[in-house]
Design an enzyme around this catalytic site. Structure first.
Site, PDB file in Angstrom:
ATOM      1  CE  LYS A 102      61.708  50.774  56.893  1.00  0.00           C
ATOM      2  NZ  LYS A 102      61.541  49.777  57.998  1.00  0.00           N
TER       3      LYS A 102
ATOM      4  CE1 TYR B  67      58.680  53.494  61.173  1.00  0.00           C
ATOM      5  CE2 TYR B  67      60.923  54.318  61.040  1.00  0.00           C
ATOM      6  CZ  TYR B  67      59.903  53.517  60.549  1.00  0.00           C
ATOM      7  OH  TYR B  67      60.124  52.727  59.444  1.00  0.00           O
TER       8      TYR B  67
ATOM      9  CG  ASN C 294      61.948  46.113  57.246  1.00  0.00           C
ATOM     10  OD1 ASN C 294      62.244  47.278  56.988  1.00  0.00           O
ATOM     11  ND2 ASN C 294      60.991  45.796  58.088  1.00  0.00           N
TER      12      ASN C 294
ATOM     13  CG  HIS D 285      57.235  53.112  56.304  1.00  0.00           C
ATOM     14  ND1 HIS D 285      56.858  52.714  57.571  1.00  0.00           N
ATOM     15  CD2 HIS D 285      56.277  53.991  55.882  1.00  0.00           C
ATOM     16  CE1 HIS D 285      55.731  53.345  57.903  1.00  0.00           C
ATOM     17  NE2 HIS D 285      55.364  54.120  56.895  1.00  0.00           N
TER      18      HIS D 285
ATOM     19  CD  GLU E 101      52.970  56.452  57.771  1.00  0.00           C
ATOM     20  OE1 GLU E 101      52.997  55.779  58.810  1.00  0.00           O
ATOM     21  OE2 GLU E 101      53.146  55.952  56.638  1.00  0.00           O
TER      22      GLU E 101
HETATM   23  N1  UDP Z   1      61.349  46.829  63.716  1.00  0.00           N
HETATM   24  C1  UDP Z   1      62.503  46.390  64.329  1.00  0.00           C
HETATM   25  N2  UDP Z   1      62.419  45.389  65.259  1.00  0.00           N
HETATM   26  C2  UDP Z   1      61.237  44.795  65.578  1.00  0.00           C
HETATM   27  C3  UDP Z   1      60.063  45.236  64.945  1.00  0.00           C
HETATM   28  C4  UDP Z   1      60.148  46.256  64.014  1.00  0.00           C
HETATM   29  O1  UDP Z   1      63.583  46.902  64.055  1.00  0.00           O
HETATM   30  O2  UDP Z   1      61.222  43.875  66.413  1.00  0.00           O
HETATM   31  C5  UDP Z   1      61.427  47.918  62.733  1.00  0.00           C
HETATM   32  C6  UDP Z   1      61.254  47.404  61.317  1.00  0.00           C
HETATM   33  O3  UDP Z   1      62.204  48.066  60.480  1.00  0.00           O
HETATM   34  C7  UDP Z   1      59.839  47.818  60.961  1.00  0.00           C
HETATM   35  C8  UDP Z   1      59.659  49.104  61.772  1.00  0.00           C
HETATM   36  O4  UDP Z   1      60.393  48.860  62.968  1.00  0.00           O
HETATM   37  O5  UDP Z   1      59.695  47.999  59.577  1.00  0.00           O
HETATM   38  C9  UDP Z   1      58.245  49.450  62.125  1.00  0.00           C
HETATM   39  O6  UDP Z   1      57.636  48.328  62.754  1.00  0.00           O
HETATM   40  P1  UDP Z   1      56.174  47.839  62.329  1.00  0.00           P
HETATM   41  O7  UDP Z   1      55.744  46.837  63.333  1.00  0.00           O
HETATM   42  O8  UDP Z   1      55.302  49.023  62.101  1.00  0.00           O
HETATM   43  O9  UDP Z   1      56.453  47.059  60.947  1.00  0.00           O
HETATM   44  P2  UDP Z   1      56.053  47.425  59.442  1.00  0.00           P
HETATM   45  O10 UDP Z   1      54.766  48.196  59.475  1.00  0.00           O
HETATM   46  O11 UDP Z   1      57.196  48.228  58.879  1.00  0.00           O
HETATM   47  O12 UDP Z   1      55.913  46.103  58.750  1.00  0.00           O
HETATM   48 MG    MG Z   2      54.211  49.854  60.572  1.00  0.00          MG
END
Ligand code: UDP
Ligand code: MG
Length: 136
Positions: A12, A52, A115, A118, A129
């Site tokens: 990212k 997304y 974070n 992805h 994807e």
């Molecule tokens: N995210 C965020 N706030 C939240 C939860 C998720 O900004 O409260 C963002 C975060 O960058 C995350 C992405 O949305 O990586 C997708 O969320 P997901 O729950 O799919 O997490 P991941 O699969 O990336 O661990």
């Molecule tokens: Mg996810």
């Protein structure tokens, strides 16, 4: 199952910006994930919104799409045994505060939104994807 799988990984904007591309790639390759495809791109907010889409009802959706399109990213196809789950384990929990020691998000993540990586969460989503970034 121990099948050879492919998964999609994204480095990212926060990690690209901090020159962490090679450090993150080396975590994958040291753990027997082969980088089959790799490109650095800068997507539009509309493309991020499409990618997304599963999160469109979430309160963080708009910010998330703005963020993923805010700077260059690196998208990769990772291949290996149990690649989907292995990548998720190497990434660590969504919120870096909750991520296990030595995971990518623990090492490099700044916050729940910034974070660093992805990764696809299932074989089915990995196929979608990969298609989104590499097969159209
Ligand atoms: N995210 C965020 N706030 C939240 C939860 C998720 O900004 O409260 C963002 C975060 O960058 C995350 C992405 O949305 O990586 C997708 O969320 P997901 O729950 O799919 O997490 P991941 O699969 O990336 O661990
Ligand atoms: Mg996810």
């Amino acid at each position: 199952m121990n099948d050879l799988e492919q998964t999609l990984s994204i480095i990212k904007p926060d990690a690209v910006e901090r020159n962490l591309i090679e450090d993150i790639k080396s975590i994958f390759t040291k753990n027997n994930l082969v980088i089959k495809e790799n490109k650095k791109i800068h997507i539009t907010k509309e493309e991020a919104a499409e990618f997304y889409k599963v999160h469109q009802s979430k309160p963080f959706y708009d910010q998330l799409c703005a963020y993923l399109s805010s700077g260059p990213i690196v998208v990769m196809i990772l291949e290996g045994k149990d690649a989907v789950l292995k990548n998720r384990k190497l990434m660590g929990a969504t919120d870096p505060k909750n991520a296990d020691e030595n995971t990518i998000r623990k090492l490099y993540g700044i916050s729940i939104d910034k974070n660093s990586v992805h990764g696809s969460d299932s074989i089915e989503n990995a196929k979608k994807e990969i298609k989104f970034f590499f097969l159209n």
